[in-house]
Motif scaffolding. Structure first.
Motif, PDB file in Angstrom:
ATOM      1  N   LYS A  66      -6.483 -16.965   2.993  1.00 20.81           N
ATOM      2  CA  LYS A  66      -6.785 -18.398   2.968  1.00 20.81           C
ATOM      3  C   LYS A  66      -8.211 -18.640   3.466  1.00 20.81           C
ATOM      4  CE  LYS A  66      -5.320 -22.817   4.729  1.00 20.81           C
ATOM      5  NZ  LYS A  66      -4.920 -23.393   6.021  1.00 20.81           N
ATOM      6  N   ILE A 101       1.715  -9.377  14.065  1.00 21.45           N
ATOM      7  CA  ILE A 101       0.805 -10.293  13.371  1.00 21.45           C
ATOM      8  C   ILE A 101      -0.641  -9.833  13.506  1.00 21.45           C
ATOM      9  CG2 ILE A 101      -0.082 -12.665  13.341  1.00 21.45           C
ATOM     10  CD1 ILE A 101       2.694 -12.501  12.210  1.00 21.45           C
ATOM     11  N   ASP A 138       8.155  -5.028   4.702  1.00 22.13           N
ATOM     12  CA  ASP A 138       7.620  -6.143   5.492  1.00 22.13           C
ATOM     13  C   ASP A 138       8.187  -7.459   4.976  1.00 22.13           C
ATOM     14  OD1 ASP A 138       6.112  -4.378   6.860  1.00 22.13           O
ATOM     15  OD2 ASP A 138       4.162  -5.129   6.229  1.00 22.13           O
ATOM     16  N   MET A 139       8.443  -8.371   5.906  1.00 23.25           N
ATOM     17  CA  MET A 139       8.923  -9.694   5.516  1.00 23.25           C
ATOM     18  C   MET A 139       7.908 -10.765   5.893  1.00 23.25           C
ATOM     19  SD  MET A 139      12.063  -9.274   4.372  1.00 23.25           S
ATOM     20  CE  MET A 139      13.573 -10.084   4.848  1.00 23.25           C
ATOM     21  N   ASP A 140       7.049 -10.457   6.811  1.00 24.07           N
ATOM     22  CA  ASP A 140       6.097 -11.457   7.282  1.00 24.07           C
ATOM     23  C   ASP A 140       4.707 -11.077   6.792  1.00 24.07           C
ATOM     24  OD1 ASP A 140       5.869 -13.613   9.836  1.00 24.07           O
ATOM     25  OD2 ASP A 140       4.051 -12.617   9.192  1.00 24.07           O
ATOM     26  N   LEU A 174       8.957 -14.345  -1.161  1.00 25.71           N
ATOM     27  CA  LEU A 174       8.578 -14.521   0.244  1.00 25.71           C
ATOM     28  C   LEU A 174       7.085 -14.749   0.373  1.00 25.71           C
ATOM     29  CD1 LEU A 174      10.598 -11.736   2.073  1.00 25.71           C
ATOM     30  CD2 LEU A 174      10.835 -14.181   2.334  1.00 25.71           C
ATOM     31  N   GLN A 216       5.402 -18.157   1.749  1.00 23.04           N
ATOM     32  CA  GLN A 216       4.576 -18.151   2.958  1.00 23.04           C
ATOM     33  C   GLN A 216       3.157 -18.600   2.655  1.00 23.04           C
ATOM     34  OE1 GLN A 216       5.071 -14.459   5.171  1.00 23.04           O
ATOM     35  NE2 GLN A 216       7.258 -14.499   4.769  1.00 23.04           N
ATOM     36  N   ARG A 244       1.391  -1.101  11.589  1.00 22.75           N
ATOM     37  CA  ARG A 244       2.225  -1.864  12.502  1.00 22.75           C
ATOM     38  C   ARG A 244       3.137  -0.992  13.342  1.00 22.75           C
ATOM     39  NH1 ARG A 244       4.191  -6.726   8.641  1.00 22.75           N
ATOM     40  NH2 ARG A 244       2.324  -7.962   8.928  1.00 22.75           N
ATOM     41  N   TYR A 277      12.367 -16.313   6.444  1.00 18.91           N
ATOM     42  CA  TYR A 277      12.114 -15.293   5.418  1.00 18.91           C
ATOM     43  C   TYR A 277      13.338 -15.244   4.520  1.00 18.91           C
ATOM     44  CZ  TYR A 277       8.924 -14.157   9.183  1.00 18.91           C
ATOM     45  OH  TYR A 277       7.983 -14.238  10.173  1.00 18.91           O
ATOM     46  N   VAL A 322       0.823  -1.202   0.000  1.00 19.63           N
ATOM     47  CA  VAL A 322       0.000   0.000   0.000  1.00 19.63           C
ATOM     48  C   VAL A 322       0.868   1.268   0.000  1.00 19.63           C
ATOM     49  CG1 VAL A 322      -0.232   0.247   2.504  1.00 19.63           C
ATOM     50  CG2 VAL A 322      -2.095   0.950   1.039  1.00 19.63           C
ATOM     51  N   ASN A 333      -2.684 -17.506  13.744  1.00 17.17           N
ATOM     52  CA  ASN A 333      -2.006 -16.220  13.934  1.00 17.17           C
ATOM     53  C   ASN A 333      -1.132 -16.223  15.174  1.00 17.17           C
ATOM     54  OD1 ASN A 333      -2.731 -14.640  11.693  1.00 17.17           O
ATOM     55  ND2 ASN A 333      -4.773 -14.320  12.524  1.00 17.17           N
ATOM     56  N   ASN A 377       2.026 -18.097  14.364  1.00 18.24           N
ATOM     57  CA  ASN A 377       2.934 -17.278  13.564  1.00 18.24           C
ATOM     58  C   ASN A 377       3.573 -16.186  14.410  1.00 18.24           C
ATOM     59  OD1 ASN A 377       2.199 -18.784  11.348  1.00 18.24           O
ATOM     60  ND2 ASN A 377       0.622 -17.350  10.682  1.00 18.24           N
ATOM     61  N   SER A 407      -3.329  -5.630   2.202  1.00 17.30           N
ATOM     62  CA  SER A 407      -2.151  -4.828   1.890  1.00 17.30           C
ATOM     63  C   SER A 407      -1.067  -5.005   2.935  1.00 17.30           C
ATOM     64  CB  SER A 407      -2.542  -3.360   1.808  1.00 17.30           C
ATOM     65  OG  SER A 407      -2.995  -2.937   3.063  1.00 17.30           O
ATOM     66  N   TYR A 408       0.129  -4.564   2.574  1.00 15.11           N
ATOM     67  CA  TYR A 408       1.247  -4.527   3.518  1.00 15.11           C
ATOM     68  C   TYR A 408       2.056  -3.286   3.193  1.00 15.11           C
ATOM     69  CZ  TYR A 408       3.991  -6.192  -0.411  1.00 15.11           C
ATOM     70  OH  TYR A 408       4.593  -6.290  -1.636  1.00 15.11           O
ATOM     71  N   THR A 409       3.200  -3.110   3.873  1.00 18.07           N
ATOM     72  CA  THR A 409       4.023  -1.928   3.634  1.00 18.07           C
ATOM     73  C   THR A 409       5.411  -2.346   3.229  1.00 18.07           C
ATOM     74  OG1 THR A 409       2.792  -0.900   5.398  1.00 18.07           O
ATOM     75  CG2 THR A 409       4.717   0.273   4.634  1.00 18.07           C
ATOM     76  N   SER A 445      -4.856  -2.293   7.464  1.00 18.37           N
ATOM     77  CA  SER A 445      -3.616  -2.552   6.740  1.00 18.37           C
ATOM     78  C   SER A 445      -2.462  -2.732   7.699  1.00 18.37           C
ATOM     79  CB  SER A 445      -3.327  -1.383   5.805  1.00 18.37           C
ATOM     80  OG  SER A 445      -2.004  -1.487   5.338  1.00 18.37           O
ATOM     81  N   SER A 446      -1.432  -3.453   7.236  1.00 18.57           N
ATOM     82  CA  SER A 446      -0.252  -3.653   8.065  1.00 18.57           C
ATOM     83  C   SER A 446       0.551  -2.373   8.204  1.00 18.57           C
ATOM     84  CB  SER A 446       0.628  -4.736   7.467  1.00 18.57           C
ATOM     85  OG  SER A 446       1.259  -4.238   6.315  1.00 18.57           O
ATOM     86  N   SER A 465       2.154 -13.388   7.036  1.00 20.13           N
ATOM     87  CA  SER A 465       1.342 -14.542   7.422  1.00 20.13           C
ATOM     88  C   SER A 465      -0.063 -14.144   7.841  1.00 20.13           C
ATOM     89  CB  SER A 465       2.046 -15.335   8.523  1.00 20.13           C
ATOM     90  OG  SER A 465       2.248 -14.517   9.632  1.00 20.13           O
ATOM     91  N   SER A 466      -0.228 -12.970   8.500  1.00 17.59           N
ATOM     92  CA  SER A 466      -1.592 -12.693   8.955  1.00 17.59           C
ATOM     93  C   SER A 466      -2.488 -12.312   7.779  1.00 17.59           C
ATOM     94  CB  SER A 466      -1.603 -11.634  10.055  1.00 17.59           C
ATOM     95  OG  SER A 466      -1.050 -10.449   9.599  1.00 17.59           O
ATOM     96  N   GLN A 467      -1.958 -11.561   6.787  1.00 15.22           N
ATOM     97  CA  GLN A 467      -2.756 -11.254   5.601  1.00 15.22           C
ATOM     98  C   GLN A 467      -3.078 -12.534   4.832  1.00 15.22           C
ATOM     99  OE1 GLN A 467       0.040  -9.661   6.538  1.00 15.22           O
ATOM    100  NE2 GLN A 467       0.130  -7.575   5.737  1.00 15.22           N
ATOM    101  N   THR A 496      -3.223 -15.540   6.008  1.00 12.11           N
ATOM    102  CA  THR A 496      -4.182 -16.349   6.764  1.00 12.11           C
ATOM    103  C   THR A 496      -5.604 -15.872   6.465  1.00 12.11           C
ATOM    104  OG1 THR A 496      -2.530 -16.649   8.480  1.00 12.11           O
ATOM    105  CG2 THR A 496      -4.794 -17.152   9.079  1.00 12.11           C
ATOM    106  N   LYS A 497      -5.772 -14.538   6.411  1.00 17.87           N
ATOM    107  CA  LYS A 497      -7.077 -13.979   6.052  1.00 17.87           C
ATOM    108  C   LYS A 497      -7.480 -14.406   4.646  1.00 17.87           C
ATOM    109  CE  LYS A 497      -7.798  -9.435   8.170  1.00 17.87           C
ATOM    110  NZ  LYS A 497      -7.809  -8.009   7.863  1.00 17.87           N
ATOM    111  N   TYR A 519      15.832 -16.368  11.196  1.00 17.65           N
ATOM    112  CA  TYR A 519      15.096 -15.411  10.365  1.00 17.65           C
ATOM    113  C   TYR A 519      15.354 -15.693   8.880  1.00 17.65           C
ATOM    114  CZ  TYR A 519      12.841 -10.970   9.326  1.00 17.65           C
ATOM    115  OH  TYR A 519      11.974 -10.012   8.876  1.00 17.65           O
TER     116      TYR A 519
END
Lengths: 383, 303
Positions: A223, B263, A212-214, A241, A245, B275, B221, A179, B8, B11, A207-209, B271-272, A216-218, A220-221, B217
């Motif tokens: 999925k 997470i 980010d490397m992880d 990545l 994941q 974070r 990743y 995003v 979650n 993770n 979305s992510y920023t 949105s992430s 998994s939560s997006q 999981t949603k 890590y």
């Protein structure tokens, strides 16, 4: 006090020495072109391809005697600046190329997040800019001096949405995009719009920023929403990545992407997880025209690898500039801009482009599939 | 719904384990020197690259080694060399400044971090590197949960390291010396404690643990780039402060809290992107109500 004065006078002398070569007469018979490329930062493969292709083109032109304008011939001289893949550095690099190196025109930046701010600088300085690879509509929107060598994301989003509907027969799709990046955000929205217009349903739009490397939560949603296809319009350094994941979380649907996948680095980083995925891009070495084949051969000879889409588009952007320059007849920014705007048809190594009075060419896209660890030609889509 | 939450949480524990390992390095150095080693995130990055180098070397040998052996080899190689790097940094950059104002040491630490980033960039080039998969990527289904062996390995190995460190600090002579120095540095040398050596060992330990975090890590990743330590370093630093900087158990707790924040932010917010906002807000609010962090007690039992 004395030492302070000494210091100041020394600085003044040094300042004079520093500016002297610049203030003097620039080489009369050279055409200066700037290259604003992502040499470091998160997508260095893009910057490397851009630099390589620009240097190849300049070397070829100079070897053939240079550019003839009127009764003078000019050598092409490149000024290559690193924009570190940051918006502010891209703007600073454009500024430096224009004011300090006094280039006639700028090639690049490539990523839309960098090209949009740099385009603003070039527009304000009335210096022509051609972006090889920036597909976001905002790069050229409302600007007179900014052009590009690639299609735009309205078209690309439509191509991939149609492909997902018609070829993959997907009823539902999910999107995961960055995003914080103009390119990813733009194309994700176009894909959503066209996929829903074509009767499909986007069940997850996550979305992510950048950085980010992880995911998994997006994922999981996503999925949980159980889509039939996952669209990842993200850059080659992040896609592996995301795919890994996704597969680790047990997401088994088809995965498709966009032209930001096109670097060979994607295959190195992604490995077998990417097998079978499709993405849209600008050209396919498999179906190259005579002109493209020559370019691929020359590039391979010089750098020992197959040129990717950024390299091909940079070559086209540079060729487009030189064609306009020949038409302009003099190394003058204003004349060059008018000549660029008057070009209607151009045959590049990435295919035929036609311009309709804006800086955006109309050209076809190709869809590639990752098969046996290689990019393989799948289909062409004309606008 | 429940499996999604459980997925979650799982993770988050995996990610939190890595944050906790890095947070330990911040907290140990702070405990003993009351100095924040901002280069620690980059030491973690170097640890990840050294693990990669070790793994690639072992995989490149003419005879094929079993994967667990490659993993252990890479782990030992990277932990040893990163520990040496930590000691070297302390010796060359921080020790000469030990009597200087604390801000000088912090700025030096930032400089060391920049040096490590740009040295790696210059040596290896800007292309991201791929970490080879050492652990088979099978997905085990446990009652709707997707679990990978890698995830279990990370969680258990990190837990093992944390327990070992906790025992070391609480039960051994070295741990006693560390706690003593953090309690009263001027007095301790008078008791015959070799302060410099204990500080060196603290840096070695913290760096070696960061290297273990780097290997995990890298496996989880598997795209390494020279700037990967920046964001993770900041997050681990927040983890250390949230848990109570100077307190080892606090750093572990903080690591897991930050893993949960990372997470669960995109689960509840659109949105992430939020974070960092959530993590830093948590830090600010916590510092208002508990300036010493969750488990930190002012001037008592640091390290």
């Amino acid at each position: 006090m004395y030492s302070l004065r000494l210091l100041m006078s020394m600085m003044a002398i040094m300042g004079l020495l520093w500016t002297a070569p610049g203030c003097g007469k620039p080489e009369v018979n050279e055409v200066r072109l700037g290259v604003n490329a992502e040499l470091t930062g998160s997508k260095p493969a893009v910057g490397a391809s851009c630099k390589n292709a620009a240097e190849l083109l300049a070397a070829q032109v100079n070897q053939a005697g240079g550019v003839k304008l009127g009764d003078k011939t000019y050598q092409v001289k490149l000024f290559i600046e690193d924009n570190e893949d940051k918006a502010e550095s891209a703007a600073a690099a454009a500024q430096k190329l224009i004011t300090q190196n006094r280039v006639l025109a700028v090639i690049g930046p490539n990523a839309s997040g960098n090209a949009i701010p740099a385009a603003r600088i070039c527009e304000d300085a009335q210096t022509p800019m051609v972006s090889p690879w920036s597909t976001n509509p905002k790069t050229t929107e409302g600007k007179k001096y900014v052009f590009r060598a690639c299609f735009i994301d309205d078209f690309q989003g439509q191509v991939m949405a149609k492909f997902a509907r018609d070829h993959l027969k997907a009823e539902t799709a999910a999107v995961l995009y960055d995003v914080a990046s103009e390119y990813n955000k733009g194309i994700a929205e176009f894909f959503k719009k066209f996929f829903e217009e074509a009767g499909g349903k986007v069940v997850a739009f996550e979305s992510y920023t950048k950085g980010d490397m992880d995911f998994s939560s997006q994922l999981t949603k996503i999925k949980g929403a159980n889509p039939q296809v996952l669209f990842l319009p993200n850059y080659y350094n992040e896609v592996p990545l995301q795919v890994q994941q996704a597969r680790r979380l047990g997401l088994a649907c088809a995965i498709i992407g966009s032209d930001s996948w096109g670097s060979e680095e994607l295959l190195k980083l992604g490995g077998p997880d990417l097998e079978g995925s499709y993405f849209s891009t600008h050209y396919a070495p498999d179906i190259a025209t005579e002109k493209a084949r020559k370019f691929i051969r020359d590039y391979q000879e010089r750098y020992g690898k197959t040129p990717d889409d950024v390299a091909a588009l940079t070559y086209d952007a540079g060729s487009l500039l030189l064609a306009a320059l020949a038409q302009a007849g003099a190394p003058d920014r204003q004349k060059l801009r008018d000549a660029l705007a008057s070009i209607r048809e151009f045959e590049g190594v990435t295919g035929k482009m036609s311009f309709k009075g804006t800086g955006d060419p109309v050209k076809s896209a190709v869809i590639l599939q990752i098969k046996d660890g290689r990019f393989t030609y799948h289909a062409s889509v004309s606008p | 719904m429940l499996p999604v939450v459980a997925q979650n949480v799982l993770n988050a524990i995996q990610l939190g384990s890595v944050y906790a390992l890095i947070a330990l390095g911040y907290t140990m150095v702070y405990g003993i020197l009351t100095m924040i080693n901002f280069a620690h995130g980059d030491i973690f990055m170097v640890g990840a690259y050294l693990s990669l180098a070790g793994a690639l070397f072992l995989l490149g040998l003419p005879y094929q080694l079993p994967a667990p052996l490659v993993f252990l080899g890479a782990l030992c190689f990277s932990m040893t060399l990163t520990a040496l790097l930590g000691v070297l940094i302390e010796r060359l950059a921080y020790r000469p400044l030990r009597a200087a104002p604390r801000v000088s040491a912090v700025i030096t630490a930032l400089g060391v971090g920049l040096f490590l980033e740009n040295f790696t960039l210059a040596m290896l080039g800007p292309e991201p590197r791929q970490f080879p998969p050492l652990i088979p990527a099978v997905v085990l289904k446990v009652g709707g949960l997707a679990v990978t062996p890698l995830q279990l390995l990370i969680i258990f190995l990190a837990a093992g390291i944390m327990v070992a460190l906790d025992l070391l600090v609480r039960r051994t002579l070295l741990g006693m010396a560390m706690r003593a120095i953090s309690y009263n540095r001027p007095l301790v040398p008078l008791m015959g404690v070799p302060v410099d050596r204990v500080i060196s060992l603290t840096f070695a330990l913290g760096s070696a643990i960061a290297a273990a975090g780097g290997l995990m890590y890298g496996l989880a990743y598997p795209v390494l780039d020279p700037y990967m330590g920046i964001r993770i370093g900041w997050w681990a630093f927040i983890a250390a402060v949230v848990g109570g900087i100077g307190n080892i158990r606090g750093a572990m707790l903080g690591g897991f809290i930050l893993g949960l924040v990372e997470i669960f932010t995109p689960v509840f917010l659109p949105s992430s992107t939020y974070r960092d906002f959530v993590a830093f807000s948590l830090l600010l609010v916590l510092l208002i109500f508990r300036p010493t962090g969750l488990l930190g007690r002012p001037l008592f039992e640091r390290v």
